[in-house]
Design an enzyme around this catalytic site. Structure first.
Site, PDB file in Angstrom:
ATOM      1  N   GLU A 128     -29.198  25.663 -18.060  1.00 31.72           N
ATOM      2  CA  GLU A 128     -29.264  27.083 -18.428  1.00 31.72           C
ATOM      3  C   GLU A 128     -27.944  27.463 -19.090  1.00 31.72           C
ATOM      4  OE1 GLU A 128     -30.186  29.276 -14.872  1.00 31.72           O
ATOM      5  OE2 GLU A 128     -32.164  28.297 -14.723  1.00 31.72           O
ATOM      6  N   GLU A 243     -33.294   8.063 -15.822  1.00 31.64           N
ATOM      7  CA  GLU A 243     -32.809   8.776 -17.014  1.00 31.64           C
ATOM      8  C   GLU A 243     -31.481   8.172 -17.475  1.00 31.64           C
ATOM      9  OE1 GLU A 243     -32.738  13.027 -16.637  1.00 31.64           O
ATOM     10  OE2 GLU A 243     -31.400  13.285 -18.354  1.00 31.64           O
TER      11      GLU A 243
END
Ligand code: FAD
Length: 381
Positions: A128, A243
């Site tokens: 964010e 990841e």
């Protein structure tokens, strides 16, 4: 040259198919996609037809149920050609595994076949404007009201953000709590109140669509909660090693290719009446880079083997990500130097690779966060 043992014959045959496809269908268009800020959406469907998306997904959902080596081969071939606009890695290695590992039967039936065919492009929205490294600090909220959650907040730097049809969103279902208040939601991009921001202009990876996403009272059906409420942080911690391994695989493949381009270049280019390759500085630089590359290739391959057996721990994955991406950036910088002024020209793959690689030390957890993870493990009582 140390022979690689991490891939078998089937893997290598698959590599040939991937390589040919990328050379024909992607490489000739990548410069245009850089100008467009995104790859052609049709590439996703073509990749789906070829079986290049989500190779790990179980057969029950239309997948090939292959090991992670197939994902790694796709990652390597994309990196080898410097096709950084292609977001299949984010889709196949990172976002879709959340559905495979934590999704309900209904979610798997509904979404996985379309993720495999390329009909659905996925993204994962953690970061964010006010919270990146510190994921516990996310401010997006998903408050349960009857049969749905009301999602509010904004995300930024989201890979595949423009193309995404389905987004794994990290939000607080209990805003009073830290990590234990975090949940994951599957949010369809056409949900009312879900808006995509502009395609962000970056210093590299220019063909990769990276966006802000905005959620304004988006109603997400309770069936779209991934796994259990409040377990989002746990799931993230479980999935992040894959990841990070994926980033490490990319880094080493790209570094290897870049070293090859540079060897070709220094053989051709002349100064003071001889090839650049004839200078001892060039020879020593190449020898140093190749030595480190060899060591890291062996380490990352070992991590891949561990991951096949589900034994890659969080700290080792962090080491692979940090060491390989730091090295990739170092190698590219040295290779740009050996190219001289041409190394700074966008038309040269080495220049693009140099710009594209910089983010590798930032995303998937910054390399400083990797060191935190490693040191925490070392200092654990
Ligand atoms: C091209 C691109 C694609 C991305 N794709 C995605 C995506 O698909 N999905 C997604 O959710 N996010 C994505 N990200 C976001 C990325 O994961 C974050 O940028 C990254 O985690 C860092 O967060 P931040 O930018 O808020 O930096 P910050 O957290 O503000 O960090 C700033 C600096 O402070 C350092 N720092 C922070 N905390 C500590 C600490 N405790 N100790 C020491 N140093 C510290 C960091 O290492 C960094 O150097 C992407 C980013 C980029 C640029």
């Amino acid at each position: 040259m140390i022979p690689r043992t991490v891939y078998n014959e089937d893997h290598e045959q698959f590599r040939d198919t991937v390589r040919k496809f990328l050379e024909n269908e992607a490489a000739p268009h990548h410069a245009q996609w850089e100008k467009d800020g995104q790859v052609d959406r049709a590439l996703w469907n073509k990749a789906g037809d070829m079986g290049f998306l989500c190779p790990q997904v179980p057969e029950a959902y239309g997948g090939l149920e292959l090991d992670f080596g197939y994902n790694a081969i796709i990652d390597e071939e994309i990196s080898r050609l410097g096709l950084t606009g292609i977001g299949w890695g984010l889709h196949s290695d990172i976002a879709v595994p959340y559905i495979v590992n934590y999704g309900s039967e209904e979610q798997k039936q509904k979404y996985l076949p379309k993720c495999i065919s390329g009909e659905l492009v996925t993204a994962i929205a953690m970061t964010e404007p006010g919270a990146g490294s510190d994921l516990q600090g996310v401010r997006s909220t998903a408050i349960k009201q009857g049969d749905h959650y009301v999602l509010n907040g904004s995300k930024t730097f989201i890979t595949n953000g423009q193309h995404a049809d389905l987004v794994v969103v990290v939000a607080k279902t209990n805003p009073e709590e830290g990590a234990s208040g975090v949940s994951l939601l599957l949010v369809e991009a056409d949900s009312p109140g879900f808006k995509k921001g502009t395609n962000l202009e970056k210093i590299g990876m220019k063909a990769q669509d990276t966006s802000e996403l905005f959620f304004d009272d988006v109603k997400v059906p309770v069936e779209n909660l991934l796994g259990a409420e409040g377990q989002g942080f746990v799931y993230l911690m479980q999935e992040l090693p894959q990841e990070r391994l994926s980033v490490a695989v990319n880094a080493i493949a790209n570094a290897e290719a870049a070293l090859g381009w540079t060897i070709d270049y220094v053989r051709e280019r002349k100064a003071f009446g001889k090839p650049i390759a004839a200078f001892q500085n060039t020879q020593f630089k190449l020898a140093e880079l190749d030595s480190e590359l060899t060591a890291l290739r062996v380490f990352v391959d070992r991590c891949l083997e561990l991951h096949y057996d589900r034994k890659l721990d969080v700290s080792t994955a962090a080491k692979a990500k940090y060491l390989s991406t730091d090295f990739q950036c170092k190698l590219l910088d040295e290779c740009v130097q050996l190219h001289g002024g041409f190394g700074y020209m966008w038309e040269y793959p080495i220049a693009r690779a140099w710009a594209d690689a910089r983010v590798q030390r930032i995303y998937a957890g910054t390399n400083e966060i990797m060191k935190l993870i490693i040191s925490r493990e070392l200092l654990k009582e």
